[in-house]
Design an enzyme around this catalytic site. Structure first.
Site, short mmCIF file in Angstrom:
data_model
loop_
_atom_site.label_atom_id
_atom_site.label_comp_id
_atom_site.label_asym_id
_atom_site.label_seq_id
_atom_site.Cartn_x
_atom_site.Cartn_y
_atom_site.Cartn_z
N HIS A 187 0.83 -1.22 0.00
CA HIS A 187 0.00 0.00 0.00
C HIS A 187 0.86 1.27 0.00
O HIS A 187 0.43 2.32 0.45
CB HIS A 187 -0.95 0.06 1.20
CG HIS A 187 -1.67 -1.22 1.48
ND1 HIS A 187 -2.94 -1.48 1.02
CD2 HIS A 187 -1.28 -2.34 2.13
CE1 HIS A 187 -3.31 -2.70 1.41
NE2 HIS A 187 -2.31 -3.24 2.07
N LYS B 299 16.32 21.99 -9.93
CA LYS B 299 15.62 20.80 -10.38
C LYS B 299 16.48 19.82 -11.17
O LYS B 299 17.33 20.20 -11.97
CB LYS B 299 14.45 21.21 -11.29
CG LYS B 299 13.33 21.90 -10.52
CD LYS B 299 12.49 20.91 -9.79
CE LYS B 299 11.23 20.64 -10.59
NZ LYS B 299 10.40 19.64 -9.97
N GLU C 233 9.48 9.20 -16.50
CA GLU C 233 8.10 9.66 -16.74
C GLU C 233 7.65 9.32 -18.16
O GLU C 233 6.50 8.92 -18.38
CB GLU C 233 8.01 11.17 -16.53
CG GLU C 233 8.29 11.60 -15.11
CD GLU C 233 8.42 13.12 -15.02
OE1 GLU C 233 9.55 13.61 -15.06
OE2 GLU C 233 7.38 13.79 -14.94
N SER D 111 15.21 22.24 -15.15
CA SER D 111 14.06 23.11 -15.32
C SER D 111 14.53 24.45 -15.85
O SER D 111 15.62 24.92 -15.52
CB SER D 111 13.36 23.32 -13.97
OG SER D 111 12.57 24.49 -14.00
#
Ligand code: ARG
Length: 459
Positions: free
Chosen positions: A157, A284, A291, A278
């Site tokens: 979970h 970043k 992704e 970024s």
């Protein structure tokens, strides 16, 4: 003007819209090499069986070699009026070798031709996927071997469950990709039958030798039923189904990498080579490759569903609907290969953060099950009662804001008087993982056994 291939019974040429909906050359030119290989095998067979003369077959052979080099060299003009790769190649062959080209299509149809080309193309993709999966698995095994005894939290979970080893987590993915590999190999073995010679749908009255063409093209045997041979796209669907399951595995792993590389987890550092920055936030480092892998999976699933939808309800044998098979498979294959390669690169480069993994492994009362097991083993408590006692200890620690090993023996004994100091041995994460020695368990020795088994299988 009417079509040069089948214009005999046509008075008028196609409407521009008809040509646009009908032509497949913009995408099926990717099968040029397969088409020419199929034609060369067919031409050689036609000569061997005496259906065409040796000199005609030789002209076809040389002409086909020229056509292929023109296509590969980029100096071939594809024509939408010629619909597809099959007719583009044949028309050019005719320009090069003259009338002999007109004999190439003897005992053959575009239906068995396209089925053969497409099988050859998909077979190449299965072989490429095989290699890419092996490379990815090797990268995972290397990670597992390096960190066979590094501890990290295991989750259910996405809540801390029990400590596991980094190596164990890596090897879980090796099992998944290992099943993908076996599906790829099964699919290849099953699809390796040659449709060529099924002709339009019924076979042919020419004395062709289907064993010969099948063998020349590396197939195990000819397809046994001509109707099935030209109307079957199971090989493409199996590729897409296999690709979909593999992509699902890639997506799960990609999701873990996104989570693990976040500032809140810091389980792994992804390399600069597989990250992006970024344009506004200087700090970043984004896991874009992970992704995009996660996202590309959607296209692969989509292709699988799309081709299932195209094929369902089609009567035997060939219907033009089946021309819609290729773009789906091409797109899925391109994206699967890219995703596998990107994942392999990320896995090779990523640095597991051992200290962070270990710190996280000990948080969240991860050894509560070990404590309950200790109560059962040492105090002979029924497991249900042990579960309850441990729950009370967890509640105490939580109220105090500490972890289980931080409770004093005194505090523990307030919950259950018979607990003694030896309990602390099982509260440590290293002892916890070391104790999970059951076959396939997370103990480092079991992980090393998994690594050894896979190293042998992967060669
Ligand atoms: N371009 C066609 C395809 O991809 C080739 C087969 C055409 N056959 C036919 N009967 N029109 O399916």
């Amino acid at each position: 003007t009417s079509n040069q291939m089948w214009g005999g019974r046509f008075a008028a040429g196609p409407d521009a819209i008809m040509e646009a909906i009908n032509a497949s050359i913009t995408f099926d030119k990717r099968m040029a090499a397969q088409d020419i290989a199929g034609s060369r095998a067919h031409a050689a067979m036609l000569a061997a069986t005496g259906i065409v003369s040796d000199s005609d077959a030789e002209a076809m052979r040389e002409g086909l070699i020229t056509v292929l080099s023109e296509i590969e060299g980029g100096d071939f003009t594809f024509s939408a009026a010629l619909e597809d790769i099959h007719m583009n190649v044949e028309a050019r062959l005719k320009e090069i070798v003259g009338p002999a080209a007109g004999r190439l299509h003897t005992g053959r149809s575009r239906n068995d031709q396209v089925a053969t080309d497409f099988r050859l193309w998909v077979r190449d993709q299965l072989d490429a996927a095989d290699g890419a999966l092996v490379a990815l698995m090797r990268a995972l095994v290397a990670q597992a071997e390096a960190g066979a005894d590094w501890v990290m939290p295991g989750f259910t979970h996405l809540q801390t469950a029990q400590p596991v080893t980094w190596g164990h987590h890596m090897m879980a993915y090796v099992e998944m990709f290992g099943r993908d590999l076996s599906r790829v190999r099964d699919a290849r073995a099953r699809m390796n039958e040659c449709p060529l010679g099924a002709a339009a749908l019924a076979g042919t009255s020419f004395p062709i030798d289907r064993e010969m063409t099948a063998q020349a093209l590396g197939f195990d045997r000819p397809c046994a039923n001509s109707l099935d041979a030209v109307s079957d796209r199971d090989f493409a669907l199996e590729f897409l189904g296999t690709a979909s399951i593999c992509a699902m595995h890639l997506s799960r792993f990609a999701e873990e990498l996104v989570i693990w590389s976040s500032a809140q987890f810091r389980f792994v550092a992804l390399s600069d080579r597989f990250s992006t920055g970024s344009s506004i936030m200087p700090q970043k480092k984004n896991p874009d490759a992970a992704e995009l892998i996660r996202a590309k999976v959607g296209r692969i699933f989509g292709a699988n569903v799309a081709l299932m939808m195209v094929m369902k309800g089609l009567p035997l044998a060939y219907s033009k609907d089946m021309q819609e098979d290729k773009e789906q498979v091409f797109d899925a294959a391109d994206n699967l290969m890219l995703a596998l390669a990107a994942m392999e690169g990320m896995v090779r480069d990523m640095a597991a953060q051992k200290a962070n993994l270990e710190a996280a492994a000990g948080s969240g009362f991860s050894t509560a099950t070990d404590l309950a097991d200790w109560l059962v083993r040492v105090l002979d408590m029924p497991f249900r009662e042990a579960h309850h006692v441990t729950g009370s200890l967890v509640a105490r620690a939580e109220a105090k804001g500490c972890d289980l090993p931080d409770l004093s023996l005194d505090e523990m004994q307030q919950v259950h008087g018979e607990i003694d100091a030896s309990v602390y041995d099982v509260l440590g994460v290293h002892n916890s993982v070391a104790s999970r020695t059951s076959y396939g368990g997370t103990a480092p020795e079991q992980v090393r056994a998994q690594v050894a088994r896979w190293k042998e299988r992967l060669g």
